[in-house]
Design a protein around this motif. Structure first.
Motif, PDB file in Angstrom:
ATOM      1  N   GLY A  64       0.734  -1.307   0.142  1.00  0.00           N
ATOM      2  CA  GLY A  64       0.161  -0.065  -0.203  1.00  0.00           C
ATOM      3  C   GLY A  64       0.895   1.189   0.091  1.00  0.00           C
ATOM      4  O   GLY A  64       0.281   2.334   0.269  1.00  0.00           O
TER       5      GLY A  64
ATOM      6  N   ASP B 107       2.932   0.932  -4.764  1.00  0.00           N
ATOM      7  CA  ASP B 107       2.051   0.231  -5.191  1.00  0.00           C
ATOM      8  C   ASP B 107       0.676   0.973  -5.853  1.00  0.00           C
ATOM      9  O   ASP B 107       0.131   0.715  -6.510  1.00  0.00           O
ATOM     10  CB  ASP B 107       1.248  -0.349  -3.826  1.00  0.00           C
ATOM     11  N   ARG B 108       0.738   2.354  -5.317  1.00  0.00           N
ATOM     12  CA  ARG B 108      -0.307   3.274  -5.908  1.00  0.00           C
ATOM     13  C   ARG B 108       0.110   3.663  -7.315  1.00  0.00           C
ATOM     14  O   ARG B 108      -0.565   3.636  -8.114  1.00  0.00           O
ATOM     15  CB  ARG B 108      -0.278   4.571  -4.998  1.00  0.00           C
TER      16      ARG B 108
END
Length: 444
Positions: free
Chosen positions: A192, A196-197
């Protein structure tokens, strides 16, 4: 690094406090001895110093009463230190030997005051504890700095390796896509974090690109397939007309057929250009508050003669004069959407069918429905008919390009509306729900 700063602040604060206490203790002791000398003279001072040297003060303080020439009279030092005091009378020196042989080497901070009797009095304090504290803090600082440096290097190596690993994953995905495999995606670790974004955004972008490329390939294939038939017919008609010796009626029939084929080709290209413009435009460009009920009612009035020719019953049901079904959109595109839906219902519904156009408002959400009792669309095909050039088998005998519902879907997406194809039992019900539009207001 933070621990080193904290230790440094603790060291400075504590050392300053110890120095202040030392100065205060020496000044207090010096003031007391000066008062004894002032009241009792040198004899009383000598006795007081002897008591202090013999008592517990001798283990913490340094006392020395000497003549003007520096000859010791009484105290716990053998000789006057060889260090000159500063302008305020303070001096620092190291005692190499003392009277009770407590230690061989110890630091001293002292103050020297000349007395009225011509003598010189020195009062000092053992600074061993302060020196030991400074040594311990210096060692602690050195250890903290070394530990911070080692941990920083190890952390930097771990972070750089993790960063390079994540970047390598992005590079591998990019290389896969450059090689022609559009199914490659950036792996997501599940932590997260920012990577990951970034991976999620890149994968969404790649999904969109893959969808657009596949749609473009499909459009290219379908254009080639759907235009081949009218072009072949056009060529055949022209060839037959040129080779034979037709009369005027045959000429007219041939030209009429050629015009119809050309119209079919132009309709296909115009529909494709319309969809491309809709998908590529700014969503807020030319948007304004519109009453979708007014647009739908105007469309019904326009198509009523066409429905009457097929003996079909076309009706409109609105929300009423007191409520405006406001949506934020482009008037021309919404009119074209309503016209496509009504035209499809008239075209595919049988003779004598009932076609109902309804506009309703629920909790500020406008809803447009076009329903008929024709053959409908099987549930397994309701998603695919929204793609370009898709025509079901039962609609092959009717004229069309297979782009009508594709254009409706593009307009719905542009306006943030939800498009649904539902069973009208029998027939088809097309529902467009505008989920982002101005709040419905009552007419005055």
């Amino acid at each position: 690094m933070l621990s080193s700063v904290v230790l440094g602040l603790v060291f400075v604060t504590t050392a300053t406090l110890i120095d202040h206490q030392t100065v205060t203790a020496i000044n207090t002791e010096m003031a007391g001895l000066q008062d004894i000398h002032q009241r009792g003279g040198p004899g009383a001072l000598v006795k007081a110093l002897e008591r202090r040297v013999a008592g517990y003060q001798g283990y913490h303080h340094v006392y020395l009463l000497a003549t003007r020439d520096g000859e010791p009279m009484v105290g716990n030092l053998h000789h006057w230190p060889r260090v000159e005091p500063d302008s305020t009378g303070w001096l620092r020196f190291t005692v190499e030997d003392d009277t009770d042989q407590r230690r061989d080497l110890w630091p001293v901070q002292a103050r020297v005051v000349p007395l009225a009797s011509g003598l010189r009095l020195m009062v000092g304090r053992d600074m061993t504890e302060r020196s030991n504290f400074a040594q311990i803090m210096e060692q602690s600082l050195a250890f903290a700095l070394a530990a911070a440096l080692i941990l920083g290097i190890l952390g930097g190596v771990v972070m750089s390796r993790n960063l390079l690993r994540r970047l390598d994953a992005v590079n591998r995905t990019a290389a896969t896509i450059l090689a022609g495999d559009l199914s490659g995606r950036v792996p997501v670790s599940g932590a997260g974090d920012e990577f990951d974004r970034l991976a999620a955004n890149l994968n969404t972008m790649l999904d969109r690109i893959q969808k657009l490329i596949m749609a473009m390939r499909s459009v290219t294939d379908n254009v080639a397939h759907d235009l081949r038939s009218p072009l072949n017919r056009l060529r055949s008609r022209l060839e037959i007309t040129l080779v034979g010796k037709p009369d005027m009626d045959e000429y007219q029939a041939s030209l009429q057929g050629a015009l119809e084929d050309i119209d079919t080709i132009l309709q296909t290209f115009n529909a494709l250009l319309s969809i491309a413009r809709i998908e590529g435009r700014n969503a807020t460009e030319t948007f304004e508050p519109l009453d979708i009920a007014e647009i739908a009612e105007g469309t019904v009035e326009l198509y009523e003669p066409v429905a009457d020719e097929r003996d079909q019953h076309l009706t409109f049901d609105g929300p009423g004069a007191a409520v405006a079904a406001l949506v934020n959109g482009d008037r021309h595109l919404l009119m074209q959407t309503a016209a496509n839906l009504v035209d499809n219902a008239i075209k595919y519904a049988p003779q004598g069918a009932r076609i109902a156009v309804r506009v309703s408002v629920t909790d500020g959400t406008a809803r447009l429905e076009v329903a008929d009792d024709g053959p409908g669309i099987p549930e397994e095909h309701r998603h695919t008919v929204l793609d370009r050039f898709v025509r079901l088998e039962q609609s092959r005998h009717t004229s069309g390009t297979g782009l009508g519902l594709s254009l409706v879907a593009a307009v719905a997406e542009l306006h943030g509306a939800v498009l649904a194809l539902e069973d009208n039992d029998p027939g088809l019900r097309v529902v467009m729900t505008f989920v982002r539009h101005p709040q419905v207001r009552a007419n005055a």
